[in-house]
Design a protein around this motif. Structure first.
Motif, PDB file in Angstrom:
ATOM      1  N   PHE A 159     -27.842  -3.663  -0.057  1.00 40.54           N
ATOM      2  CA  PHE A 159     -27.671  -2.384  -0.762  1.00 40.54           C
ATOM      3  C   PHE A 159     -26.946  -1.400   0.143  1.00 40.54           C
ATOM      4  O   PHE A 159     -26.779  -1.639   1.345  1.00 40.54           O
ATOM      5  CB  PHE A 159     -29.025  -1.819  -1.185  1.00 40.54           C
ATOM      6  N   GLN A 160     -26.511  -0.312  -0.461  1.00 41.28           N
ATOM      7  CA  GLN A 160     -25.888   0.795   0.278  1.00 41.28           C
ATOM      8  C   GLN A 160     -26.974   1.775   0.696  1.00 41.28           C
ATOM      9  O   GLN A 160     -27.884   2.044  -0.087  1.00 41.28           O
ATOM     10  CB  GLN A 160     -24.967   1.556  -0.683  1.00 41.28           C
ATOM     11  N   LEU A 161     -26.851   2.309   1.870  1.00 41.42           N
ATOM     12  CA  LEU A 161     -27.804   3.349   2.257  1.00 41.42           C
ATOM     13  C   LEU A 161     -27.601   4.578   1.377  1.00 41.42           C
ATOM     14  O   LEU A 161     -26.479   4.903   1.003  1.00 41.42           O
ATOM     15  CB  LEU A 161     -27.595   3.758   3.715  1.00 41.42           C
ATOM     16  N   THR A 162     -28.698   5.233   1.050  1.00 38.36           N
ATOM     17  CA  THR A 162     -28.565   6.499   0.330  1.00 38.36           C
ATOM     18  C   THR A 162     -28.011   7.545   1.309  1.00 38.36           C
ATOM     19  O   THR A 162     -28.027   7.348   2.526  1.00 38.36           O
ATOM     20  CB  THR A 162     -29.933   6.997  -0.182  1.00 38.36           C
TER      21      THR A 162
ATOM     22  N   GLN B 174     -30.622   8.518   3.748  1.00 40.35           N
ATOM     23  CA  GLN B 174     -30.822   7.504   4.795  1.00 40.35           C
ATOM     24  C   GLN B 174     -29.707   7.577   5.836  1.00 40.35           C
ATOM     25  O   GLN B 174     -29.959   7.512   7.034  1.00 40.35           O
ATOM     26  CB  GLN B 174     -30.871   6.093   4.184  1.00 40.35           C
TER      27      GLN B 174
ATOM     28  N   VAL C  95     -43.121   7.517  -0.292  1.00 37.29           N
ATOM     29  CA  VAL C  95     -43.312   6.072  -0.403  1.00 37.29           C
ATOM     30  C   VAL C  95     -42.125   5.464  -1.140  1.00 37.29           C
ATOM     31  O   VAL C  95     -41.680   5.984  -2.153  1.00 37.29           O
ATOM     32  CB  VAL C  95     -44.602   5.699  -1.175  1.00 37.29           C
ATOM     33  N   GLY C  96     -41.623   4.376  -0.610  1.00 38.93           N
ATOM     34  CA  GLY C  96     -40.508   3.691  -1.240  1.00 38.93           C
ATOM     35  C   GLY C  96     -39.152   4.306  -0.962  1.00 38.93           C
ATOM     36  O   GLY C  96     -38.137   3.883  -1.497  1.00 38.93           O
ATOM     37  N   ALA C  97     -39.107   5.317  -0.112  1.00 34.73           N
ATOM     38  CA  ALA C  97     -37.842   5.988   0.172  1.00 34.73           C
ATOM     39  C   ALA C  97     -36.921   5.116   1.038  1.00 34.73           C
ATOM     40  O   ALA C  97     -35.723   5.353   1.114  1.00 34.73           O
ATOM     41  CB  ALA C  97     -38.091   7.325   0.866  1.00 34.73           C
ATOM     42  N   GLY C  98     -37.481   4.105   1.656  1.00 38.07           N
ATOM     43  CA  GLY C  98     -36.664   3.194   2.464  1.00 38.07           C
ATOM     44  C   GLY C  98     -36.638   3.564   3.933  1.00 38.07           C
ATOM     45  O   GLY C  98     -35.575   3.702   4.534  1.00 38.07           O
ATOM     46  N   LYS C  99     -37.797   3.673   4.534  1.00 37.02           N
ATOM     47  CA  LYS C  99     -37.857   4.023   5.951  1.00 37.02           C
ATOM     48  C   LYS C  99     -37.661   2.790   6.835  1.00 37.02           C
ATOM     49  O   LYS C  99     -37.157   2.886   7.935  1.00 37.02           O
ATOM     50  CB  LYS C  99     -39.207   4.683   6.274  1.00 37.02           C
ATOM     51  N   THR C 100     -38.068   1.611   6.305  1.00 37.43           N
ATOM     52  CA  THR C 100     -38.020   0.410   7.137  1.00 37.43           C
ATOM     53  C   THR C 100     -36.599   0.093   7.594  1.00 37.43           C
ATOM     54  O   THR C 100     -36.368  -0.246   8.752  1.00 37.43           O
ATOM     55  CB  THR C 100     -38.590  -0.797   6.364  1.00 37.43           C
TER      56      THR C 100
ATOM     57  N   LYS D 212     -39.593  -8.980   6.918  1.00 39.18           N
ATOM     58  CA  LYS D 212     -38.364  -8.299   6.529  1.00 39.18           C
ATOM     59  C   LYS D 212     -37.392  -8.225   7.701  1.00 39.18           C
ATOM     60  O   LYS D 212     -36.199  -8.509   7.557  1.00 39.18           O
ATOM     61  CB  LYS D 212     -38.711  -6.889   6.038  1.00 39.18           C
TER      62      LYS D 212
ATOM     63  N   PRO E 161     -34.022   5.516  -3.324  1.00 38.11           N
ATOM     64  CA  PRO E 161     -32.879   4.662  -3.667  1.00 38.11           C
ATOM     65  C   PRO E 161     -32.662   4.680  -5.182  1.00 38.11           C
ATOM     66  O   PRO E 161     -33.625   4.866  -5.937  1.00 38.11           O
ATOM     67  CB  PRO E 161     -33.327   3.278  -3.193  1.00 38.11           C
TER      68      PRO E 161
ATOM     69  N   ARG F 154     -34.609   3.415  -9.558  1.00 40.36           N
ATOM     70  CA  ARG F 154     -36.071   3.396  -9.723  1.00 40.36           C
ATOM     71  C   ARG F 154     -36.415   4.153 -10.998  1.00 40.36           C
ATOM     72  O   ARG F 154     -35.886   5.229 -11.231  1.00 40.36           O
ATOM     73  CB  ARG F 154     -36.765   4.098  -8.553  1.00 40.36           C
TER      74      ARG F 154
ATOM     75  N   ASP G 108     -44.995  -4.173  -0.250  1.00 40.12           N
ATOM     76  CA  ASP G 108     -43.813  -4.089  -1.093  1.00 40.12           C
ATOM     77  C   ASP G 108     -43.699  -5.306  -2.013  1.00 40.12           C
ATOM     78  O   ASP G 108     -43.281  -6.377  -1.604  1.00 40.12           O
ATOM     79  CB  ASP G 108     -42.587  -3.997  -0.155  1.00 40.12           C
TER      80      ASP G 108
ATOM     81  N   ARG H  33     -41.346  -0.026  -7.769  1.00 42.28           N
ATOM     82  CA  ARG H  33     -40.410  -0.428  -6.719  1.00 42.28           C
ATOM     83  C   ARG H  33     -39.294  -1.288  -7.283  1.00 42.28           C
ATOM     84  O   ARG H  33     -38.311  -1.548  -6.612  1.00 42.28           O
ATOM     85  CB  ARG H  33     -41.149  -1.190  -5.633  1.00 42.28           C
TER      86      ARG H  33
HETATM   87  P1  ADP Z   1     -41.018   3.033   2.678  1.00 40.18           P
HETATM   88  O1  ADP Z   1     -40.174   4.222   2.971  1.00 40.18           O
HETATM   89  O2  ADP Z   1     -42.143   3.366   1.755  1.00 40.18           O
HETATM   90  O3  ADP Z   1     -41.440   2.318   3.910  1.00 40.18           O
HETATM   91  P2  ADP Z   1     -39.514   0.642   2.268  1.00 40.18           P
HETATM   92  O4  ADP Z   1     -38.763   0.727   3.516  1.00 40.18           O
HETATM   93  O5  ADP Z   1     -40.602  -0.356   2.175  1.00 40.18           O
HETATM   94  O6  ADP Z   1     -40.073   2.058   1.846  1.00 40.18           O
HETATM   95  O7  ADP Z   1     -38.456   0.420   1.099  1.00 40.18           O
HETATM   96  C1  ADP Z   1     -38.853   0.226  -0.227  1.00 40.18           C
HETATM   97  C2  ADP Z   1     -37.925  -0.755  -0.911  1.00 40.18           C
HETATM   98  O8  ADP Z   1     -36.642  -0.165  -1.118  1.00 40.18           O
HETATM   99  C3  ADP Z   1     -37.677  -1.985  -0.089  1.00 40.18           C
HETATM  100  O9  ADP Z   1     -37.695  -3.092  -0.959  1.00 40.18           O
HETATM  101  C4  ADP Z   1     -36.292  -1.753   0.490  1.00 40.18           C
HETATM  102  O10 ADP Z   1     -35.633  -2.949   0.807  1.00 40.18           O
HETATM  103  C5  ADP Z   1     -35.617  -1.001  -0.619  1.00 40.18           C
HETATM  104  N1  ADP Z   1     -34.530  -0.109  -0.193  1.00 40.18           N
HETATM  105  C6  ADP Z   1     -34.473   0.630   0.924  1.00 40.18           C
HETATM  106  N2  ADP Z   1     -33.319   1.357   0.969  1.00 40.18           N
HETATM  107  C7  ADP Z   1     -32.652   1.078  -0.170  1.00 40.18           C
HETATM  108  C8  ADP Z   1     -31.404   1.516  -0.723  1.00 40.18           C
HETATM  109  N3  ADP Z   1     -30.628   2.389  -0.090  1.00 40.18           N
HETATM  110  N4  ADP Z   1     -31.042   1.021  -1.918  1.00 40.18           N
HETATM  111  C9  ADP Z   1     -31.814   0.130  -2.566  1.00 40.18           C
HETATM  112  N5  ADP Z   1     -32.999  -0.326  -2.106  1.00 40.18           N
HETATM  113  C10 ADP Z   1     -33.424   0.138  -0.919  1.00 40.18           C
END
Ligand code: ADP
Ligand code: MG
Length: 737
Positions: free
Chosen positions: A308-311, A314, A339-344, A377, A493, A496, A598, A627
């Motif tokens: 995916f593309q970073l938001t 991000q 939650v789910g914002a994509g911190k990992t 992951k 992202p 959703r 997740d 998610r």
């Molecule tokens: P959290 O911020 O709660 O830790 P996660 O890092 O677990 O969230 O990310 C939630 C889900 O979103 C994961 O499946 C991740 O791969 C996905 N994700 C993260 N960034 C993006 C993005 N830019 N576009 C689409 N999906 C994304």
């Protein structure tokens, strides 16, 4: 609430009229307040003594209690301010008393009876010539009963309530009529069991007399907040401990009196100074410069390989972190995002930059399940790029663990993922440069410090990135977290679908189960969350095991899994992987799934006894669904026990959840409803908490303290140090973690 006889526990008390947040309330008998103590607190005061004169005397009960409250130095006592005051300076007539007043009245007992059946209680009617008042006692001693015989003249003091029976006082303080009246308002201090007010009052007065109270705030700065220089610290403290009888109780109680303003301003200043000190101390430390590599490295290749593309958000936080860790000063940054914002992935990119510069990175997660997920992951992202990712947890087999430790020590493992196991003594990194802590609020101060101390022999500190899904409202960020830099992912992202939240009474449980059936039929998966088993035994809540049995019976042909905190780790992992793999349709669980899990195919979350959870916790739980692209829902089941309806606060909270999907909005409401103490949980224990000032109501004073702190530190460093010592003493270390 019968303010009269409320005592607040040491660790969590917050003063003033908002003092209902997160306090433990204990009823004390009226006896306790009137009991005289036989130990003179002034003479037996545990002062530090020189080794030559020291005689080891065991501490008395009240002395121990003072310690427990952190009241060790004279200045600690002087800064132990009243919760409220009692006016024992005058008597009032019942005719003039209104509901809610705390009144002192003298009159004659005209009726007294012990009522049996239901609650045994002593009912006494008091007549003062202008009216009558019913006195109600649920516990009473024969001596008290005797003092309340018909015909006796008595003086009572207590909160007056209205109601069916007319004016009523519950457990008033009773004395014989005709005694002398007090000449000043009587302060009531926060205390703990075993520390009577009378003893505490004398100890505070003694502390006040001994404490060194010279002013640390130059008077020109006081004028900025409209404080007359005559409100010196000494003046303000003497006033608050001994207010004159003619002072408006209201300005005292509301903390709007200039003396209170002075104290609150001081408290904020101490907090800001201490955090600024630690920020500056950190700026003097050196850290490895993780500059981006010249040729395309892991960072670029990872970015290119992501599905995916970073938001935009991000990208922004990735750049903020990249800049920080490229500098030779240790980063101290909090990454917050819903939650789910994509911190990992942001963490993974920071790790990649670190690896590109030739250093190791560690990622620590609070639970084994979460660490497992991160590991899976990160391996899937980094292994294809030729990186070795090591793995360390408490439940690991000895052999595997040995291998991992070797990989880490040799530097072969570029990234290490794990739980608390990462910070054990045995773990030696070859060259650790970046420590990432997920769900940082789950870790204590000491644990975070330990990870930072893992750099090894080199004279360098690692960079620190902390991540949290519980956003910190701005006011808290400015006060409690002033020593942190904050990055925020403020968008989700794309793709959703918002989660629809419904609040449903437990009586409609069957409907909810039917709905689960419908979702399962569409190939979806469901989470069902129960409160902790430990709690449920004590509080008689439905526990996860029962629910598991019920759902298994109600949904024939569906695999229902059970996950709770008491299961062995291996079993937990097995259940979790069945759910991730889609074999389990329903996962019944205690809050072990709260963080990070997740599973995009899960689209319905049921939370049982939702009224027992905190708002931020509910929001995190709810974040486990929604998610994937499918429309998701969250059902908040609540129970009311014997009561017909939910309490006001609980209703407010569940309503807030149904109304908003925005973690920031929810965090703000949570802060409003619960106060910062509970909101922040462990930052860090009560020690670092503000006792008097309120980040929301006293925002103007906070602002002032933020501006003043650097000026004072630069121009009057000795005063600044004195100020911090006075207010925080030995606690200031905690603020620095
Ligand atoms: P959290 O911020 O709660 O830790 P996660 O890092 O677990 O969230 O990310 C939630 C889900 O979103 C994961 O499946 C991740 O791969 C996905 N994700 C993260 N960034 C993006 C993005 N830019 N576009 C689409 N999906 C994304
Ligand atoms: Mg996460």
């Amino acid at each position: 609430m019968a303010q009269q006889r409320v005592q607040q526990s040491a660790a969590t008390f917050r003063q003033g009229r908002t003092g209902v947040h997160g306090v433990m309330i204990m009823k004390s008998t009226p006896r306790e307040t009137s009991r005289r103590c036989c130990v003179d607190p002034v003479q037996n005061w545990p002062m530090p003594q020189s080794p030559l004169t020291a005689t080891v005397k065991p501490l008395t009960g009240p002395q121990k209690a003072l310690r427990k409250l952190g009241l060790v130095r004279p200045i600690d006592l002087a800064l132990h301010l009243p919760l409220r005051y009692e006016d024992e300076t005058r008597l009032v007539k019942l005719r003039d008393v209104r509901e809610g007043d705390v009144a002192q009245v003298e009159g004659r007992v005209t009726h007294a009876e012990v009522k049996l059946g239901g609650h045994r209680q002593l009912l006494v009617t008091l007549d003062d010539g202008s009216g009558t008042c019913l006195l109600r006692f649920f516990t009473f001693y024969p001596s008290q009963q005797k003092a309340l015989t018909v015909g006796n003249q008595i003086r009572v003091r207590g909160e007056v309530r209205g109601g069916f029976a007319g004016l009523t006082m519950m457990h008033p303080v009773v004395k014989a009529a005709g005694g002398e009246l007090a000449t000043a308002l009587t302060p009531v201090y926060p205390t703990v069991a075993g520390l009577p007010q009378t003893y505490l009052r004398r100890a505070v007065q003694a502390g006040l007399a001994r404490a060194e109270l010279s002013d640390t705030v130059p008077s020109q700065f006081l004028q900025e907040i409209g404080l007359h220089p005559s409100w010196s610290l000494r003046q303000a403290l003497s006033f608050l401990h001994n207010p004159a009888p003619d002072v408006s109780l209201e300005t005292l109680q509301e903390h709007s009196h200039p003396a209170w303003q002075r104290l609150k301003a001081e408290e904020f200043l101490a907090q800001q100074l201490s955090q600024l000190q630690s920020r500056r101390a950190r700026a003097r430390l050196r850290a490895p410069m993780l500059a981006e590599a010249g040729s395309p490295g892991v960072f670029e290749r990872l970015l290119a390989a992501l599905p995916f593309q970073l938001t935009v958000a991000q990208q922004r936080v990735v750049a903020e972190i990249a800049r920080d860790i490229g500098r030779p000063v240790p980063m101290h940054r909090l990454l917050q995002g819903d939650v789910g914002a994509g911190k990992t992935v942001v963490a993974a990119l920071a790790a990649a930059q670190c690896i590109d510069a030739g250093w190791q990175c560690a990622l620590m997660a609070p639970t084994e399940i979460l660490a497992t997920q991160h590991f899976a992951k990160l391996v899937s992202w980094l292994q294809p790029l030729g990186m070795t990712v090591a793995w360390l947890t408490g439940s690991q087999k000895a052999r595997e663990r040995r291998d991992m430790l070797a990989l880490i020590a040799s530097g072969q493992a570029a990234l290490v993922v794990g739980t608390h196991a990462l910070i054990q003594d045995k773990v030696q990194f070859q060259r650790l440069a970046l420590a990432i802590i997920d769900e940082q609020h789950r870790f204590g101060v000491a644990q975070r410090l330990a990870l930072r101390g893992k750099l090894g022999s080199q004279q360098l500190e690692p960079h620190l990135l902390m991540m949290t899904a519980t956003p910190i409202p701005r006011t808290l960020a400015m006060s409690y977290y002033a020593d942190l830099d904050v990055s925020t992912i403020d968008e989700l992202p794309p793709g959703r679908t918002p989660i629809v939240t419904k609040v449903v009474h437990d009586a409609r449980r069957d409907e909810v189960i039917a709905r689960i059936g419908a979702q399962l039929a569409q190939g979806r998966q469901i989470y069902w969350v129960c409160p902790l088993i430990e709690e449920s035994e004590a509080l008689d809540l439905t526990n996860a095991t029962e629910t598991h049995a019920q759902l298994s019976a109600a949904l024939p042909g569906v695999m229902v899994g059970l996950l709770h905190s008491r299961m062995p780790v291996a079993e937990k992992k097995a259940v979790m992987s069945l759910f991730v793999g889609g074999q389990l349709g329903v996962l019944v669980s205690t809050t072990v799934i709260e963080v990070g899990v997740d599973v995009p195919n899960a689209s319905l979350m049921v939370i049982e006894h939702a009224e027992r959870f905190g708002l931020s916790q509910l929001h995190q739980l709810r974040g486990r669904v929604g998610r994937g692209a499918a429309a998701s829902a969250c059902v908040l089941l609540y129970a009311t026990g014997d009561a017909p309806r939910l309490g006001e606060t609980a209703r407010e909270r569940l309503k807030a959840m149904a109304q908003s999907n925005d973690g920031f909005e929810i965090a703000r409401r949570d802060l409003e409803i619960r106060g910062p103490g509970e909101f922040m949980g462990a930052r860090q224990s009560g020690d670092a908490m503000l006792r008097f000032a309120d980040v929301v109501e006293d925002a103007q004073l906070l602002d002032w303290a933020r501006r003043l702190a650097p000026v004072l530190l630069d121009q009057h460093p000795a005063l600044a140090e004195q100020h911090v010592q006075r207010w925080l003493g030995s606690k200031s270390d905690y603020l620095k973690a």
